[in-house]
Design a protein around this motif. Structure first.
Motif, PDB file in Angstrom:
ATOM      1  N   TRP A  28      54.705  62.756   2.177  1.00 41.76           N
ATOM      2  CA  TRP A  28      54.650  63.958   1.350  1.00 41.76           C
ATOM      3  C   TRP A  28      55.605  65.010   1.871  1.00 41.76           C
ATOM      4  O   TRP A  28      56.094  64.939   3.004  1.00 41.76           O
ATOM      5  CB  TRP A  28      53.227  64.515   1.347  1.00 41.76           C
ATOM      6  CG  TRP A  28      52.265  63.739   0.510  1.00 41.76           C
ATOM      7  CD1 TRP A  28      52.523  62.620  -0.225  1.00 41.76           C
ATOM      8  CD2 TRP A  28      50.880  64.023   0.331  1.00 41.76           C
ATOM      9  NE1 TRP A  28      51.381  62.197  -0.861  1.00 41.76           N
ATOM     10  CE2 TRP A  28      50.359  63.041  -0.536  1.00 41.76           C
ATOM     11  CE3 TRP A  28      50.025  65.009   0.810  1.00 41.76           C
ATOM     12  CZ2 TRP A  28      49.026  63.021  -0.927  1.00 41.76           C
ATOM     13  CZ3 TRP A  28      48.697  64.998   0.421  1.00 41.76           C
ATOM     14  CH2 TRP A  28      48.205  64.015  -0.440  1.00 41.76           C
ATOM     15  N   SER A  30      54.873  67.797   2.890  1.00 38.96           N
ATOM     16  CA  SER A  30      54.235  68.413   4.058  1.00 38.96           C
ATOM     17  C   SER A  30      54.498  67.635   5.338  1.00 38.96           C
ATOM     18  O   SER A  30      54.224  68.117   6.430  1.00 38.96           O
ATOM     19  CB  SER A  30      52.722  68.496   3.836  1.00 38.96           C
ATOM     20  OG  SER A  30      52.173  67.195   3.683  1.00 38.96           O
ATOM     21  N   TRP A  32      53.023  64.698   5.809  1.00 43.46           N
ATOM     22  CA  TRP A  32      51.895  63.779   5.947  1.00 43.46           C
ATOM     23  C   TRP A  32      52.279  62.389   5.457  1.00 43.46           C
ATOM     24  O   TRP A  32      52.963  62.241   4.437  1.00 43.46           O
ATOM     25  CB  TRP A  32      50.708  64.248   5.119  1.00 43.46           C
ATOM     26  CG  TRP A  32      50.025  65.486   5.599  1.00 43.46           C
ATOM     27  CD1 TRP A  32      50.379  66.273   6.664  1.00 43.46           C
ATOM     28  CD2 TRP A  32      48.876  66.100   5.004  1.00 43.46           C
ATOM     29  NE1 TRP A  32      49.527  67.329   6.775  1.00 43.46           N
ATOM     30  CE2 TRP A  32      48.590  67.258   5.776  1.00 43.46           C
ATOM     31  CE3 TRP A  32      48.067  65.794   3.922  1.00 43.46           C
ATOM     32  CZ2 TRP A  32      47.508  68.095   5.482  1.00 43.46           C
ATOM     33  CZ3 TRP A  32      47.010  66.631   3.632  1.00 43.46           C
ATOM     34  CH2 TRP A  32      46.719  67.763   4.395  1.00 43.46           C
ATOM     35  N   SER A  34      51.026  59.197   3.566  1.00 43.22           N
ATOM     36  CA  SER A  34      50.002  59.058   2.536  1.00 43.22           C
ATOM     37  C   SER A  34      50.094  57.710   1.839  1.00 43.22           C
ATOM     38  O   SER A  34      51.175  57.311   1.399  1.00 43.22           O
ATOM     39  CB  SER A  34      50.142  60.165   1.497  1.00 43.22           C
ATOM     40  OG  SER A  34      49.263  59.927   0.405  1.00 43.22           O
ATOM     41  N   TYR A  37      50.384  58.296  -4.036  1.00 47.13           N
ATOM     42  CA  TYR A  37      51.303  59.281  -4.597  1.00 47.13           C
ATOM     43  C   TYR A  37      50.895  59.524  -6.041  1.00 47.13           C
ATOM     44  O   TYR A  37      50.639  58.579  -6.796  1.00 47.13           O
ATOM     45  CB  TYR A  37      52.754  58.804  -4.546  1.00 47.13           C
ATOM     46  CG  TYR A  37      53.725  59.854  -5.016  1.00 47.13           C
ATOM     47  CD1 TYR A  37      54.070  60.916  -4.193  1.00 47.13           C
ATOM     48  CD2 TYR A  37      54.269  59.797  -6.294  1.00 47.13           C
ATOM     49  CE1 TYR A  37      54.951  61.901  -4.615  1.00 47.13           C
ATOM     50  CE2 TYR A  37      55.155  60.780  -6.725  1.00 47.13           C
ATOM     51  CZ  TYR A  37      55.487  61.829  -5.892  1.00 47.13           C
ATOM     52  OH  TYR A  37      56.355  62.800  -6.325  1.00 47.13           O
ATOM     53  N   ASP A  39      51.748  61.664  -9.666  1.00 49.17           N
ATOM     54  CA  ASP A  39      52.645  62.478 -10.496  1.00 49.17           C
ATOM     55  C   ASP A  39      52.068  62.506 -11.907  1.00 49.17           C
ATOM     56  O   ASP A  39      52.420  61.677 -12.756  1.00 49.17           O
ATOM     57  CB  ASP A  39      54.060  61.913 -10.498  1.00 49.17           C
ATOM     58  CG  ASP A  39      55.031  62.788 -11.296  1.00 49.17           C
ATOM     59  OD1 ASP A  39      54.596  63.846 -11.800  1.00 49.17           O
ATOM     60  OD2 ASP A  39      56.205  62.414 -11.416  1.00 49.17           O
ATOM     61  N   SER A 127      45.166  69.088  -3.923  1.00 53.11           N
ATOM     62  CA  SER A 127      45.213  68.461  -2.596  1.00 53.11           C
ATOM     63  C   SER A 127      44.438  69.377  -1.650  1.00 53.11           C
ATOM     64  O   SER A 127      43.226  69.304  -1.584  1.00 53.11           O
ATOM     65  CB  SER A 127      46.655  68.210  -2.145  1.00 53.11           C
ATOM     66  OG  SER A 127      47.427  69.393  -2.227  1.00 53.11           O
ATOM     67  N   TYR A 155      42.001  64.926  -4.707  1.00 54.60           N
ATOM     68  CA  TYR A 155      41.832  63.980  -3.605  1.00 54.60           C
ATOM     69  C   TYR A 155      40.481  64.161  -2.921  1.00 54.60           C
ATOM     70  O   TYR A 155      40.065  63.297  -2.141  1.00 54.60           O
ATOM     71  CB  TYR A 155      42.950  64.168  -2.578  1.00 54.60           C
ATOM     72  CG  TYR A 155      44.319  63.793  -3.090  1.00 54.60           C
ATOM     73  CD1 TYR A 155      44.569  62.536  -3.629  1.00 54.60           C
ATOM     74  CD2 TYR A 155      45.374  64.706  -3.050  1.00 54.60           C
ATOM     75  CE1 TYR A 155      45.822  62.194  -4.106  1.00 54.60           C
ATOM     76  CE2 TYR A 155      46.633  64.370  -3.511  1.00 54.60           C
ATOM     77  CZ  TYR A 155      46.858  63.112  -4.039  1.00 54.60           C
ATOM     78  OH  TYR A 155      48.103  62.771  -4.518  1.00 54.60           O
TER      79      TYR A 155
END
Length: 215
Positions: A28, A30, A32, A34, A37, A39, A127, A155
């Motif tokens: 991500w 950020s 992170w 993950s 994903y 979208d 998130s 999430y």
């Protein structure tokens, strides 16, 4: 009968708006790691899915926030969904930028929200909730009351629940991570081993590492 959370999770997986790759995770913005994903903007290209989301967002607002006097979408992912819902409800609509425009009137909120109006915020994905709550702050600073937020998917991070509780914002999501994993397992999109990995990630996403990176 399948509930809305499972129905939407099925649709998101089918059109690849959500992708699960526990063995080959994404990174991500950020930083992170993950295994998922998302979208949700992809839904706009699929009329049946787009219509389902539009109707369910509208129903959720009518059932939970009947006092709503305006709708606000969060840029960029929820701009279109918010406009579709506001059109059905025949309510004023605006959207909130992540940052003020760097020219002209330097607007943070695009559109007219009457001071004192009761606003429902539309979001596409939750998130940690920080960017969503910045939109709430902007609307409150404009003199409006945020009566709640409705999002397509969450999430379900404990941090997000804490952030929304601290800001006093009622959040309702059409679908969520638990429903997604149930659907993915039932359809053989993932295995039981994948399920364990995906569950571990959700509990500590900031520190999660794929198996291949562990020493």
């Amino acid at each position: 009968m399948k509930n809305v959370a499972r129905l939407l999770a099925e649709k998101l997986l089918k059109i690849s708006a959500v992708k699960l790759q526990p063995a080959n995770p994404f990174v991500w913005a950020s930083g992170w790691n993950s295994p998922i994903y998302t979208d949700n903007r992809c839904t706009l290209s699929h009329p049946e899915v787009r219509s389902f989301i539009k109707v369910e967002l509208t129903r959720t607002i009518l059932e939970n926030f009947p006092e709503a006097e305006a709708i606000a979408g969060v840029a960029t992912g929820a701009i279109a969904q918010g406009a579709l819902v506001a059109d059905i409800l025949n309510l004023p609509y605006a959207y909130v930028r992540a940052t003020p425009k760097d020219h002209g009137l330097e607007n943070l909120i695009e559109g007219d929200l009457r001071q004192g109006s009761k606003v429902v915020v539309i979001e596409d994905l939750i998130s940690t909730g920080k960017s969503s709550l910045k939109a709430v702050e902007a609307i409150r600073n404009a003199g409006c009351e945020v009566v709640g937020m409705v999002a397509l998917f969450s999430y379900g991070f404990p941090l997000a629940e804490e952030n929304f509780a601290n800001e006093g914002v009622k959040l309702i999501t059409l679908s969520n991570y638990n429903a997604l994993l149930e659907v993915a397992l039932d359809s053989n999109y993932i295995t039981k081993n994948d399920l364990q990995t995906l569950s571990l990630w959700r509990h500590d996403p900031a520190n999660w590492q794929p198996e291949r990176d562990k020493i």
